[in-house]
Scaffold this active site. Sequence first.
Site, PDB file in Angstrom:
ATOM      1  CD  GLU A  45      57.531 -38.083  33.951  1.00 38.16           C
ATOM      2  OE1 GLU A  45      57.339 -37.055  34.637  1.00 38.16           O
ATOM      3  OE2 GLU A  45      56.986 -39.171  34.208  1.00 38.16           O
ATOM      4  NE  ARG A  49      52.939 -44.357  31.518  1.00 35.12           N
ATOM      5  CZ  ARG A  49      51.983 -43.565  31.947  1.00 35.12           C
ATOM      6  NH1 ARG A  49      50.766 -43.694  31.484  1.00 35.12           N
ATOM      7  NH2 ARG A  49      52.272 -42.626  32.813  1.00 35.12           N
ATOM      8  CE  LYS A 132      54.746 -39.662  39.188  1.00 35.35           C
ATOM      9  NZ  LYS A 132      55.015 -40.099  37.819  1.00 35.35           N
TER      10      LYS A 132
HETATM   11  O1  LIG Z   1      54.346 -43.581  35.055  1.00 37.73           O
HETATM   12  C1  LIG Z   1      54.921 -42.586  35.492  1.00 37.73           C
HETATM   13  O2  LIG Z   1      56.082 -42.541  35.911  1.00 37.73           O
HETATM   14  C2  LIG Z   1      54.177 -41.377  35.480  1.00 37.73           C
HETATM   15  O3  LIG Z   1      54.784 -40.336  35.431  1.00 37.73           O
HETATM   16  C3  LIG Z   1      52.713 -41.435  35.509  1.00 37.73           C
HETATM   17  C4  LIG Z   1      52.201 -40.088  35.120  1.00 37.73           C
HETATM   18  O4  LIG Z   1      52.585 -39.210  36.095  1.00 37.73           O
HETATM   19  C5  LIG Z   1      50.764 -40.014  34.936  1.00 37.73           C
HETATM   20  O5  LIG Z   1      50.315 -41.050  34.099  1.00 37.73           O
HETATM   21  C6  LIG Z   1      50.350 -38.714  34.347  1.00 37.73           C
HETATM   22  O6  LIG Z   1      49.044 -38.537  34.687  1.00 37.73           O
HETATM   23  P1  LIG Z   1      48.017 -37.632  33.887  1.00 37.73           P
HETATM   24  O7  LIG Z   1      48.563 -36.244  33.800  1.00 37.73           O
HETATM   25  O8  LIG Z   1      46.811 -37.763  34.709  1.00 37.73           O
HETATM   26  O9  LIG Z   1      47.862 -38.267  32.530  1.00 37.73           O
END
Ligand SMILES: O=C(O)C(=O)C[C@H](O)[C@H](O)COP(=O)(O)O
Length: 211
Positions: A45, A49, A132
Amino acid sequence: MTQDIAKIDAVMMAAPVIPVLIIEDPEMALPLGRALVAGGLPALEVTLRTERALDVIRAMTGIEGAMVGAGTVLDETMLKAAVQAGASFLVSPGASPKLCEAAETSPAPLLPGVATAGEAMTMMERGYRRLKFFPAEPAGGAEYLKALASPLPQVKFCPTGGISLDKAPKYLSLPNVLCVGGSWVAPSDAIAARDWAKVETLAREASQLQR
Ligand SMILES: O=C(O)C(=O)C[C@H](O)[C@H](O)COP(=O)(O)O
């Protein structure tokens, strides 16, 4: 079609963990993606960003065995750009009516984020069965998600947000979890150091988690 369950299940069942990638430099895309796939994590994924995220997606679609998706898809423009770049699945942190409408005519399935029973029910009304759970840890963690399994058994989740190798097993043991998402398998320091052996080791540990 609202959500193509077979298509999204192929992504969610590919491995216990979907790496969530934040990549600034498209030159990192190929070696990083190859290390993750070699370690046993084929679904990647790429979050939209960073400025060059679409170039990263384009580059990664050339990796044998990879299933490349886009994360942080917030609106129709981002959805179309991701599909055009070759994304075969789409992930969003939340679910807005306009985004869902755009996804319904998209060839790539959307995995939308929810954090409450009400949000999950709204998505169920639209025909979604794979969601999700975001942000998983701050929103209540595995215990909270477990509590949703009994009233909403039709829905299966990919919890994401604050999950690590240590925390993943609690989620993966739940009946309503197919996989988890996380950035821990591709840490920014390893990417900056081009330490692909480390990424492959992290991926291998993640791919061996039981579910
Ligand atoms: O923006 C989105 O669509 C995302 O997928 C957000 C992510 O799921 C998280 O930012 C991952 O979170 P961490 O594993 O805690 O770094």
